[in-house]
Design an enzyme around this catalytic site. Structure first.
Site, short mmCIF file in Angstrom:
data_model
loop_
_atom_site.label_atom_id
_atom_site.label_comp_id
_atom_site.label_asym_id
_atom_site.label_seq_id
_atom_site.Cartn_x
_atom_site.Cartn_y
_atom_site.Cartn_z
N ASP A 1 13.55 -3.94 1.61
CA ASP A 1 13.07 -2.56 1.75
C ASP A 1 14.10 -1.64 2.40
O ASP A 1 14.20 -0.46 2.03
CB ASP A 1 11.76 -2.55 2.54
CG ASP A 1 10.62 -3.22 1.80
OD1 ASP A 1 10.58 -3.11 0.57
OD2 ASP A 1 9.79 -3.87 2.44
N VAL B 1 0.82 -1.22 0.00
CA VAL B 1 0.00 0.00 0.00
C VAL B 1 0.85 1.27 0.00
O VAL B 1 0.31 2.37 -0.04
CB VAL B 1 -0.98 0.03 1.20
CG1 VAL B 1 -1.98 -1.10 1.10
CG2 VAL B 1 -0.23 0.00 2.52
N GLY C 1 3.21 -6.22 5.90
CA GLY C 1 1.84 -6.54 5.55
C GLY C 1 0.85 -5.69 6.33
O GLY C 1 1.15 -4.57 6.73
N LYS D 1 12.91 -2.02 9.72
CA LYS D 1 11.81 -2.93 9.38
C LYS D 1 12.09 -4.25 10.09
O LYS D 1 13.01 -4.98 9.69
CB LYS D 1 11.70 -3.14 7.87
CG LYS D 1 10.52 -4.04 7.50
CD LYS D 1 10.20 -4.00 6.03
CE LYS D 1 8.94 -4.80 5.74
NZ LYS D 1 8.51 -4.68 4.34
#
Length: 205
Positions: free
Chosen positions: A41, A13, A97, A32
């Protein structure tokens, strides 16, 4: 605010882009906790912000739910294994997620992240079914009395619907991302500058 969690209503998203912008805004660091699949990422954020990015506690090869990715590699993720790094300044923490993504058979992402004494930001991307995902996310956050700073919208949306979502969340819009083919480090810096000006006008942020 020493820690800010960037949570999403679903996977893909825009959490990594938002995390990069916030890391640049605050001249902070990035973490992360769980990385599932590639690209990594933290490497993208480092390249686009030139800021310190702490290594993930778990780097898993399979691009799927953390509990399943860990199981495929003979591991089990426990909440006690996820401790934010000691840092100076603001730490931007990117979720994996959606907030109820399972870490193991009993615990979800929000169960771990709710223990870290952080303020939260929810990223909403407009797609079919996103309203349901957003409202379920907000309900879970509010049930746990998590301090929610605001919402960031990704993509073209309907103003009436966005205002409705903000009223449900009882928090402000902290920024919007337009659909773009790619985000360069210069574009990340440009958005960070714009959002800094916006945040200065929002009471309580």
């Amino acid at each position: 605010m020493k820690r800010i969690i960037v949570a999403g209503i679903d996977t893909a998203v825009g959490k990594t882009i938002v995390s990069s912008i916030l890391t640049k805004m605050f001249e902070g660091s990035y973490w992360k906790p769980i990385q599932c699949g590639t690209p990594v990422d933290a490497e993208w954020v480092a390249q686009h912000t030139n800021r310190l990015c702490y290594p993930s506690s778990f780097v898993l090869k399979t691009p799927c739910s953390p509990h399943l990715a860990a199981m495929k590699e003979g591991l089990q993720i426990e909440i006690s294994h996820l401790q934010p790094p000691k840092h100076h300044g603001i730490l931007i923490i990117e979720g994996t997620g959606g907030i109820l993504a399972p870490l193991n058979p009993t615990d979800t992402w929000i169960d771990a992240a709710a223990l870290w004494g952080a303020h939260w930001i929810v990223v909403h991307r407009h797609y079919l079914g996103s309203l349901n995902h957003f409202l379920l996310t907000i309900e879970a956050v509010q049930q746990r009395r998590i301090p929610l700073l605001g919402v960031i919208f990704n993509g073209e949306g309907d103003p009436f619907t966005e205002n409705m979502l903000l009223k449900k969340a009882r928090c402000p819009c902290l920024g919007r991302l337009a659909t773009e083919n790619s985000f360069t480090k210069w574009r990340i810096q440009e958005i960070a500058t714009t959002w800094t000006s916006l945040w200065q006008t929002i009471p309580g942020v």
